[in-house]
Write an enzyme that holds these catalytic residues in place. Structure first.
Site, PDB file in Angstrom:
ATOM      1  N   ARG A 124       0.841  -1.219   0.000  1.00  0.00           N
ATOM      2  CA  ARG A 124       0.000   0.000   0.000  1.00  0.00           C
ATOM      3  C   ARG A 124       0.867   1.257   0.000  1.00  0.00           C
ATOM      4  O   ARG A 124       0.436   2.324  -0.405  1.00  0.00           O
ATOM      5  CB  ARG A 124      -0.979  -0.005   1.189  1.00  0.00           C
ATOM      6  N   TYR A 166     -18.027  13.562 -16.071  1.00  0.00           N
ATOM      7  CA  TYR A 166     -18.467  12.191 -15.806  1.00  0.00           C
ATOM      8  C   TYR A 166     -19.442  12.208 -14.621  1.00  0.00           C
ATOM      9  O   TYR A 166     -19.118  12.768 -13.570  1.00  0.00           O
ATOM     10  CB  TYR A 166     -17.230  11.337 -15.513  1.00  0.00           C
ATOM     11  N   ASP A 217      -9.594  16.118 -16.119  1.00  0.00           N
ATOM     12  CA  ASP A 217      -9.783  14.702 -16.443  1.00  0.00           C
ATOM     13  C   ASP A 217      -9.472  14.533 -17.929  1.00  0.00           C
ATOM     14  O   ASP A 217     -10.193  15.046 -18.783  1.00  0.00           O
ATOM     15  CB  ASP A 217     -11.224  14.292 -16.109  1.00  0.00           C
ATOM     16  N   LYS A 237      -9.656   2.909 -19.198  1.00  0.00           N
ATOM     17  CA  LYS A 237     -10.088   3.151 -20.557  1.00  0.00           C
ATOM     18  C   LYS A 237      -8.903   2.978 -21.529  1.00  0.00           C
ATOM     19  O   LYS A 237      -8.488   1.880 -21.790  1.00  0.00           O
ATOM     20  CB  LYS A 237     -10.735   4.536 -20.634  1.00  0.00           C
TER      21      LYS A 237
HETATM   22  C1  LIG Z   1     -14.228  10.675 -18.065  1.00  0.00           C
HETATM   23  C2  LIG Z   1     -14.234   9.669 -16.981  1.00  0.00           C
HETATM   24  N1  LIG Z   1     -13.607   9.938 -15.824  1.00  0.00           N
HETATM   25  C3  LIG Z   1     -13.599   9.065 -14.801  1.00  0.00           C
HETATM   26  C4  LIG Z   1     -14.242   7.852 -14.881  1.00  0.00           C
HETATM   27  C5  LIG Z   1     -14.218   6.920 -13.704  1.00  0.00           C
HETATM   28  O1  LIG Z   1     -13.314   5.905 -13.921  1.00  0.00           O
HETATM   29  P1  LIG Z   1     -13.379   4.478 -13.203  1.00  0.00           P
HETATM   30  O2  LIG Z   1     -14.613   3.798 -13.693  1.00  0.00           O
HETATM   31  O3  LIG Z   1     -12.102   3.833 -13.612  1.00  0.00           O
HETATM   32  O4  LIG Z   1     -13.454   4.733 -11.729  1.00  0.00           O
HETATM   33  C6  LIG Z   1     -14.885   7.501 -16.070  1.00  0.00           C
HETATM   34  C7  LIG Z   1     -15.579   6.201 -16.188  1.00  0.00           C
HETATM   35  O5  LIG Z   1     -16.314   5.943 -17.116  1.00  0.00           O
HETATM   36  C8  LIG Z   1     -14.897   8.437 -17.146  1.00  0.00           C
HETATM   37  O6  LIG Z   1     -15.536   8.173 -18.300  1.00  0.00           O
END
Ligand SMILES: Cc1ncc(COP(=O)(O)O)c(C=O)c1O
Length: 398
Positions: A61, A114, A186, A211
């Site tokens: 960790r 998101y 992001d 992703k």
């Molecule tokens: C733009 C974006 N940011 C963050 C996330 C969150 O990621 P995670 O599902 O890996 O927690 C997603 C998930 O679809 C996303 O599309």
């Protein structure tokens, strides 16, 4: 391979940055270290490690060699001093935000983000006494107007959910710097192959590495990338105690995926651009949103801000509304009806009949999710097959 990205191209960086032959065996592939704990050697050595006089792996960790290799590779790709790998994209977003804001502080966030990031701010951070104002960040002036004395953070996502609208990172970064406010972007949709927010004056980047970094749809993970001092704080403050670290096996899969990230993203970009251009002329389609099309209202900004390409996400609106969306979802055979994005496989969703079927039509429309909206994460298949697949599910008699 310090400062790798300054001298090498992006493919070379993706393959070699963060890696060196394993000193114990000479293995060229970074080994998967599953050990949770490490031998401290002697009592004296252990004391020196705990006193911070000596650097060593102690407990996973707190640090793991496989995870650290992925962090070095990701940092090089984002042109960051350092990166931190987390259990998921949400863990990265939460850790990065909580390094900056405390009770009584205020966040200005883009509204088009998101949905779980939105809910994190409204429910979880709200309960901690952290307020967020959501603005239409397609106009930087809206961000500037929303900044107050208590504002500590501007949070952005570009291209953003759900309609692939863009924020001008250079302009908003400059506004935030003048106000002494930190910025997070992001960068999941674009990936560092297409867009590097840190080069444009943003302080910190977050990713759902689930992703494009992973790329194969088989590991969940996240990343925070930025200045070394910030990453260190992000690790020693929220991440260490909330505990959302990346598992070593996931880091191993992420390392493997990242080697081909630039190659894959080039193909995602090319397929998405071709599909978007084809969809724009389809009689069943009312509107296409893709930053690479001249019809996108922020196409000029996209060309400036996304030098690598416009990404693999395409949104389009069907003239036939809910019924046409459901028909398409049931007809596709190459595209999979599935959430998420960045997979080698094309993933398609029709929010009105699936993810958003539980919210009222009014609430859905307020979020920009129209009856006929389709979201497509364009994969790596042959584009002719994708076009034929979609065409079979679209009604040409519109
Ligand atoms: C733009 C974006 N940011 C963050 C996330 C969150 O990621 P995670 O599902 O890996 O927690 C997603 C998930 O679809 C996303 O599309």
């Amino acid at each position: 391979m310090a400062d790798h990205h300054r001298t090498f191209g992006i493919h070379t960086t993706a393959i070699h940055a963060g890696e060196s032959p394993d000193p114990a065996t000479g293995a060229l592939v970074p080994p998967l270290h599953l050990a949770t704990t490490y031998h401290l050697g002697t009592a004296e050595n252990g004391a020196a490690i705990f006193a911070g006089e000596k650097e060593a792996y102690v407990y996973t960790r707190w640090g793991n060699p496989t995870v650290a290799a992925f962090e070095r590779k990701a940092a090089a790709l984002e042109h960051a001093e350092a990166a931190l790998a987390t259990a998921s994209g949400m863990a990265a977003i939460a850790a990065a935000i909580l390094t900056i804001v405390k009770a009584g502080d205020h966040i200005v966030s883009a509204g088009a983000i998101y949905p779980s990031a939105y809910h994190l701010m409204v429910t979880q951070l709200g309960a901690l006494g952290i307020q967020t104002s959501f603005v239409d960040a397609t106009d930087p002036a809206n961000v500037e107007r929303a900044i107050r004395p208590a504002t500590k953070l501007v949070y952005l996502e570009t291209p953003g959910n759900p309609l692939l609208t863009l924020c001008d990172l250079e302009a908003i970064g400059a506004i935030a710097r003048r106000a002494g406010v930190a910025t997070i972007c992001d960068n999941t949709f674009a990936s560092p192959v297409n867009q590097r927010p840190l080069d444009l004056g943003i302080d910190t980047v977050v990713h759902s590495a689930t992703k494009y970094f992973c790329g194969h749809g088989d590991a969940v993970g996240g990343l925070v990338a930025g200045r070394a001092a910030f990453i260190e704080r992000c690790f020693t403050e929220p991440l260490r105690y909330y505990g959302g670290i990346m598992a070593p096996f996931n880091a191993y899969l992420m390392l493997r995926g990242t080697i081909t990230l630039p190659l894959r993203v080039e193909r995602h970009n090319a397929n998405a651009l071709a599909l978007a251009a084809w969809l724009e002329h389809h009689p069943a389609v009312a509107r296409v949103s893709y930053p690479g099309l001249p019809s996108h209202p922020q196409h000029a900004l996209a060309k400036r801000q996304m030098p690598g390409g416009f990404g693999g996400m395409v949104c389009f609106d069907l003239k036939g509304g809910i019924e046409a969306g459901a028909r398409l979802m049931n007809a596709v055979k190459v595209c999979s009806l599935a959430v998420s994005l960045g997979d080698a496989r094309s993933l398609i969703t029709h929010p009105a009949s699936t993810t958003h079927s539980v919210v009222t039509r009014e609430a859905r429309l307020a979020q920009g999710v129209t009856d006929g909206l389709v979201r497509l994460s364009v994969g790596l298949e042959d584009v002719e097959d994708l076009i034929a697949d979609l065409d079979a599910g679209l009604d040409r008699r519109q």
